[in-house]
Design a protein around this motif. Structure first.
Motif, PDB file in Angstrom:
ATOM      1  N   VAL A 190      12.932  10.264   6.073  1.00 18.71           N
ATOM      2  CA  VAL A 190      13.391  11.707   5.643  1.00 18.71           C
ATOM      3  C   VAL A 190      13.403  12.597   6.953  1.00 18.71           C
ATOM      4  CG1 VAL A 190      12.585  13.852   4.710  1.00 18.71           C
ATOM      5  CG2 VAL A 190      12.520  11.756   3.269  1.00 18.71           C
ATOM      6  N   GLY A 191      12.450  12.357   7.927  1.00 14.09           N
ATOM      7  CA  GLY A 191      12.636  13.090   9.409  1.00 14.09           C
ATOM      8  C   GLY A 191      13.715  12.691   9.993  1.00 14.09           C
ATOM      9  N   PHE A 192      13.940  11.357   9.970  1.00 12.32           N
ATOM     10  CA  PHE A 192      15.189  10.896  10.637  1.00 12.32           C
ATOM     11  C   PHE A 192      16.484  11.400  10.229  1.00 12.32           C
ATOM     12  CE2 PHE A 192      18.484   7.653  11.612  1.00 12.32           C
ATOM     13  CZ  PHE A 192      18.649   7.671  13.026  1.00 12.32           C
ATOM     14  N   ALA A 193      16.625  11.344   8.851  1.00  9.73           N
ATOM     15  CA  ALA A 193      17.836  11.925   8.139  1.00  9.73           C
ATOM     16  C   ALA A 193      17.839  13.281   8.442  1.00  9.73           C
ATOM     17  CB  ALA A 193      17.770  11.860   6.606  1.00  9.73           C
ATOM     18  N   GLY A 194      16.858  14.115   8.344  1.00  9.66           N
ATOM     19  CA  GLY A 194      16.851  15.540   8.768  1.00  9.66           C
ATOM     20  C   GLY A 194      17.293  15.848  10.194  1.00  9.66           C
ATOM     21  N   ALA A 195      16.819  15.086  11.285  1.00  9.81           N
ATOM     22  CA  ALA A 195      17.216  15.414  12.619  1.00  9.81           C
ATOM     23  C   ALA A 195      18.766  14.884  12.493  1.00  9.81           C
ATOM     24  CB  ALA A 195      16.493  14.287  13.505  1.00  9.81           C
ATOM     25  N   GLY A 242       0.643  -1.139  -0.256  1.00  7.72           N
ATOM     26  CA  GLY A 242      -0.046   0.000  -0.041  1.00  7.72           C
ATOM     27  C   GLY A 242       0.834   1.338  -0.076  1.00  7.72           C
ATOM     28  N   GLN A 243       0.400   2.274  -0.644  1.00  5.19           N
ATOM     29  CA  GLN A 243       0.954   3.409  -0.934  1.00  5.19           C
ATOM     30  C   GLN A 243       1.158   4.271   0.377  1.00  5.19           C
ATOM     31  OE1 GLN A 243       2.698   3.965  -3.778  1.00  5.19           O
ATOM     32  NE2 GLN A 243       3.629   5.662  -2.585  1.00  5.19           N
ATOM     33  N   GLU A 244       0.164   4.156   1.203  1.00  6.46           N
ATOM     34  CA  GLU A 244       0.210   4.845   2.558  1.00  6.46           C
ATOM     35  C   GLU A 244       1.334   4.444   3.221  1.00  6.46           C
ATOM     36  OE1 GLU A 244      -0.167   7.707   5.341  1.00  6.46           O
ATOM     37  OE2 GLU A 244      -1.052   7.744   3.136  1.00  6.46           O
ATOM     38  N   ASN A 245       1.505   3.100   3.390  1.00  8.07           N
ATOM     39  CA  ASN A 245       2.284   2.476   4.142  1.00  8.07           C
ATOM     40  C   ASN A 245       4.053   3.063   3.616  1.00  8.07           C
ATOM     41  OD1 ASN A 245       0.849   1.516   6.104  1.00  8.07           O
ATOM     42  ND2 ASN A 245       0.677  -0.376   4.979  1.00  8.07           N
ATOM     43  N   ARG A 246       4.137   2.977   2.368  1.00 14.73           N
ATOM     44  CA  ARG A 246       5.389   3.451   1.742  1.00 14.73           C
ATOM     45  C   ARG A 246       5.496   4.906   2.026  1.00 14.73           C
ATOM     46  NH1 ARG A 246       5.651   0.048  -3.936  1.00 14.73           N
ATOM     47  NH2 ARG A 246       6.177  -1.849  -3.086  1.00 14.73           N
ATOM     48  N   ASN A 247       4.430   5.704   2.086  1.00 13.13           N
ATOM     49  CA  ASN A 247       4.571   7.048   2.261  1.00 13.13           C
ATOM     50  C   ASN A 247       5.188   7.454   3.656  1.00 13.13           C
ATOM     51  OD1 ASN A 247       3.739   7.620  -0.436  1.00 13.13           O
ATOM     52  ND2 ASN A 247       1.770   8.269   0.122  1.00 13.13           N
ATOM     53  N   ARG A 248       4.453   6.639   4.600  1.00 19.43           N
ATOM     54  CA  ARG A 248       4.558   6.842   6.095  1.00 19.43           C
ATOM     55  C   ARG A 248       6.340   6.340   6.403  1.00 19.43           C
ATOM     56  NH1 ARG A 248       0.479   3.350   8.941  1.00 19.43           N
ATOM     57  NH2 ARG A 248       2.033   3.563  10.728  1.00 19.43           N
ATOM     58  N   PHE A 249       6.751   5.252   5.753  1.00 14.65           N
ATOM     59  CA  PHE A 249       8.002   4.903   5.860  1.00 14.65           C
ATOM     60  C   PHE A 249       8.944   6.135   5.287  1.00 14.65           C
ATOM     61  CE2 PHE A 249      12.061   3.106   3.804  1.00 14.65           C
ATOM     62  CZ  PHE A 249      12.308   2.581   4.781  1.00 14.65           C
ATOM     63  N   THR A 250       8.566   6.496   4.219  1.00 17.19           N
ATOM     64  CA  THR A 250       9.504   7.451   3.493  1.00 17.19           C
ATOM     65  C   THR A 250       9.366   8.885   4.333  1.00 17.19           C
ATOM     66  OG1 THR A 250       8.999   6.730   1.284  1.00 17.19           O
ATOM     67  CG2 THR A 250       9.687   9.194   1.443  1.00 17.19           C
ATOM     68  N   ARG A 251       8.305   9.145   4.985  1.00 20.98           N
ATOM     69  CA  ARG A 251       8.365  10.313   5.720  1.00 20.98           C
ATOM     70  C   ARG A 251       9.164  10.192   7.080  1.00 20.98           C
ATOM     71  NH1 ARG A 251       2.988  10.420   4.419  1.00 20.98           N
ATOM     72  NH2 ARG A 251       2.327   9.231   6.316  1.00 20.98           N
ATOM     73  N   TYR A 252       9.053   9.004   7.629  1.00 22.05           N
ATOM     74  CA  TYR A 252      10.102   8.658   8.690  1.00 22.05           C
ATOM     75  C   TYR A 252      11.456   8.647   8.447  1.00 22.05           C
ATOM     76  CZ  TYR A 252      12.262   5.909  12.352  1.00 22.05           C
ATOM     77  OH  TYR A 252      13.135   5.333  13.541  1.00 22.05           O
TER      78      TYR A 252
END
Length: 125
Positions: free
Chosen positions: A102-107, A90-100
């Motif tokens: 990207v957020g972790f990398a930003g931190a 599912g795309q929503e799960n993939r989107n959540r993984f991507t946001r996580y």
């Protein structure tokens, strides 16, 4: 032309196997082929059919598109991220993984930037 294409295919297999640090034996086994099948094809100089090439790609942990995309180079960690992304249904799960990620990398970037700022401040004094 067939000889050039066959040489390209085998060169690409060797290059990608080297990048993922796998022997041809391991690529074959991981892809679901007989253990010496890749060696035997190379020795005979025969062109792998699409079914065999797909299994080789599976053993290399790449898609057919990535196999033929010479700009594609991913180290072991990048491949793990790609495999993890693809494992989500599912795309929503993939989107959540991507946001996580990207957020972790930003931190981490902010943390590294702060650490670098402190080093620069100490060197200035």
């Amino acid at each position: 032309m067939d000889e050039i294409a066959t040489d390209y295919i085998y060169c690409r297999i060797m290059t990608l196997a080297d990048e993922v640090e796998k022997s041809l034996y391991r690529v074959a086994v991981d892809g679901g082929l007989e253990r010496n099948q890749i060696y035997n094809m190379m020795k005979r100089g025969s062109m792998p059919d699409l079914r065999i090439l797909n299994k080789i790609c599976r053993g290399l942990d790449v898609t057919l598109k990535e196999f033929f995309d010479e700009e594609f180079h991913a180290d072991k960690n990048e491949r793990i991220l790609i495999e993890t992304y693809r494992s989500f249904k599912g795309q929503e799960n993939r989107n959540r993984f991507t946001r996580y990620v990207v957020g972790f990398a930003g931190a981490m970037k902010d943390e590294n930037t702060e650490g670098l700022k402190n080093v620069n401040d100490r060197e200035a004094n």
